[in-house]
Write a protein that holds these residues in place. Structure first.
Motif, PDB file in Angstrom:
ATOM      1  N   LYS A   1     -11.021  45.872  17.299  1.00 34.90           N
ATOM      2  CA  LYS A   1     -10.453  45.440  18.582  1.00 34.90           C
ATOM      3  C   LYS A   1     -11.551  45.002  19.538  1.00 34.90           C
ATOM      4  N   GLN A   2     -12.625  45.780  19.619  1.00 37.40           N
ATOM      5  CA  GLN A   2     -13.722  45.437  20.515  1.00 37.40           C
ATOM      6  C   GLN A   2     -14.396  44.141  20.095  1.00 37.40           C
ATOM      7  N   SER A   3     -14.641  43.996  18.801  1.00 42.10           N
ATOM      8  CA  SER A   3     -15.296  42.789  18.298  1.00 42.10           C
ATOM      9  C   SER A   3     -14.428  41.562  18.526  1.00 42.10           C
ATOM     10  N   THR A   4     -13.125  41.701  18.280  1.00 44.95           N
ATOM     11  CA  THR A   4     -12.207  40.579  18.479  1.00 44.95           C
ATOM     12  C   THR A   4     -12.166  40.166  19.947  1.00 44.95           C
ATOM     13  N   TYR A   5     -12.148  41.155  20.834  1.00 46.83           N
ATOM     14  CA  TYR A   5     -12.129  40.856  22.264  1.00 46.83           C
ATOM     15  C   TYR A   5     -13.399  40.111  22.695  1.00 46.83           C
ATOM     16  N   LEU A   6     -14.548  40.595  22.247  1.00 54.50           N
ATOM     17  CA  LEU A   6     -15.805  39.978  22.667  1.00 54.50           C
ATOM     18  C   LEU A   6     -15.920  38.546  22.166  1.00 54.50           C
ATOM     19  N   ARG A   7     -15.459  38.288  20.936  1.00 50.39           N
ATOM     20  CA  ARG A   7     -15.524  36.917  20.419  1.00 50.39           C
ATOM     21  C   ARG A   7     -14.537  36.019  21.153  1.00 50.39           C
ATOM     22  N   ALA A   8     -13.343  36.557  21.452  1.00 49.92           N
ATOM     23  CA  ALA A   8     -12.351  35.770  22.187  1.00 49.92           C
ATOM     24  C   ALA A   8     -12.850  35.459  23.595  1.00 49.92           C
ATOM     25  N   ARG A   9     -13.477  36.435  24.240  1.00 49.75           N
ATOM     26  CA  ARG A   9     -14.006  36.206  25.583  1.00 49.75           C
ATOM     27  C   ARG A   9     -15.117  35.164  25.568  1.00 49.75           C
ATOM     28  N   ALA A  10     -15.972  35.222  24.554  1.00 49.62           N
ATOM     29  CA  ALA A  10     -17.059  34.233  24.449  1.00 49.62           C
ATOM     30  C   ALA A  10     -16.488  32.831  24.281  1.00 49.62           C
ATOM     31  N   ARG A  11     -15.433  32.692  23.454  1.00 43.52           N
ATOM     32  CA  ARG A  11     -14.809  31.372  23.278  1.00 43.52           C
ATOM     33  C   ARG A  11     -14.177  30.906  24.577  1.00 43.52           C
ATOM     34  N   TYR A  12     -13.511  31.819  25.269  1.00 41.37           N
ATOM     35  CA  TYR A  12     -12.851  31.467  26.531  1.00 41.37           C
ATOM     36  C   TYR A  12     -13.865  30.992  27.570  1.00 41.37           C
ATOM     37  N   LEU A  13     -14.942  31.734  27.735  1.00 39.65           N
ATOM     38  CA  LEU A  13     -15.946  31.358  28.733  1.00 39.65           C
ATOM     39  C   LEU A  13     -16.626  30.046  28.358  1.00 39.65           C
ATOM     40  N   ALA A  14     -16.836  29.821  27.063  1.00 38.47           N
ATOM     41  CA  ALA A  14     -17.429  28.551  26.627  1.00 38.47           C
ATOM     42  C   ALA A  14     -16.495  27.392  26.926  1.00 38.47           C
ATOM     43  N   ASN A  15     -15.186  27.599  26.701  1.00 35.47           N
ATOM     44  CA  ASN A  15     -14.205  26.561  27.017  1.00 35.47           C
ATOM     45  C   ASN A  15     -14.162  26.276  28.513  1.00 35.47           C
ATOM     46  N   CYS A  16     -14.221  27.341  29.308  1.00 42.25           N
ATOM     47  CA  CYS A  16     -14.219  27.160  30.766  1.00 42.25           C
ATOM     48  C   CYS A  16     -15.430  26.357  31.209  1.00 42.25           C
ATOM     49  N   GLU A  17     -16.577  26.701  30.668  1.00 43.09           N
ATOM     50  CA  GLU A  17     -17.812  26.002  31.037  1.00 43.09           C
ATOM     51  C   GLU A  17     -17.750  24.537  30.616  1.00 43.09           C
TER      52      GLU A  17
END
Length: 290
Positions: free
Chosen positions: A207-223
């Protein structure tokens, strides 16, 4: 997308896709709009739900339709050989996500993909020499998850299955060695007993690993979107109708903050409201929002 859209139509299509991902990440829906797993179990779910959920873990690691045959073949290899194909010597303190190594295997070892198709052919799993059409659904999630479901894994195992590949190569090899009767045991046959023995610990890591990867993708998309929007002088996208992704995310955000959700007339209005209210709340922690 690395190239600038060459026409207004191309720009609109790209913006639709970007906004759907940036402002309507589907992981919010899983966290805030669906019922609990216990309620879903009580009500019942689609018979293929497990295949899609498990395939989603592999898809999240970068595996696609083109990798389906490879995955089927890899899972049936002796566990020692299967692990050697995704070996990573990263520091135990910062272990790599080993499923990403699997997603790179077809490039690093093209013969593996060939072995995959040969395996499917030999087991009568191809239709006219090709993958069955239903295996391709949802970006290949059905086909990717099929061998895992056949091995007895269920949708509720998806977090533990993801966590299994976060503990580092040596630790993973030790766990499998403790369960395997011999080095010739197939990898796929070890998964069910392995998850049963370490389910809670692996699920927490998953769960933690999935969240961190999803957050990284989200922030990259935002940027990425912010950089593109900053160069777009006309900003025609703001006058387009709101996307479904914006609507889903607005509903989740309004519920989480206990505020009213307005009826958006344009995509720009929806984007402004979502930004003002800190969406995506699952990944953003702005002042005034928790």
């Amino acid at each position: 997308m690395n190239e600038t859209p060459q026409s207004p139509q191309a720009l609109e299509r790209w913006l639709e896709n970007e906004l759907a991902h940036v402002l309507g990440d589907s992981t919010v829906l899983e966290a805030q709009l669906t019922t609990s797993e216990g309620e879903q179990t009580a009500v019942g779910c689609h018979p293929n739900h497990h295949k899609f959920a498990l395939g989603g873990v592999l898809a999240g690691a970068g595996l696609r339709v083109a990798d389906i045959a490879l995955v089927h073949w890899w899972l049936t290899q002796p566990w020692t050989e299967a692990l050697s194909l995704i070996r990573d010597d990263a520091s135990p303190q910062q272990p790599a996500y080993l499923l990403r190594r699997l997603s790179q295997l077809s490039f690093l070892r093209p013969s593996a993909a060939v072995h995959g198709m040969e395996y499917l052919h030999d087991h009568g799993l191809l239709v006219d020499g090709r993958l069955p059409e239903n295996w391709l659904r949802e970006g290949g999630k059905f086909g990717l998850g099929l061998p895992l479901a056949k091995a007895g894994l269920r949708a509720e195992d998806r977090h533990a299955f993801a966590g299994l590949w976060t503990i580092g190569f040596e630790a993973l090899a030790d766990l499998m060695s403790a369960i395997a009767a011999s080095k010739q045991d197939r990898l796929v046959d070890l998964l069910r007993p392995l998850l049963d023995a370490h389910h809670d610990r692996l699920a927490s890591r998953g769960k933690q690993s999935t969240y961190l990867r999803a957050r990284a993708r989200y922030l990259a998309n935002c940027e990425s979107f912010a950089a593109y929007d900053g160069q777009d002088q006309l900003k025609r996208w703001r006058d387009l109708p709101p996307t479904s992704g914006q609507g889903f995310l607005a509903t989740a955000t309004a519920r989480a903050l206990s505020v009213d959700q307005p009826d958006f007339l344009t995509r720009g209005d929806a984007a402004d409201w979502l930004f003002k209210h800190g969406a995506n709340l699952r990944f953003n922690k702005r002042e005034g929002h928790t």
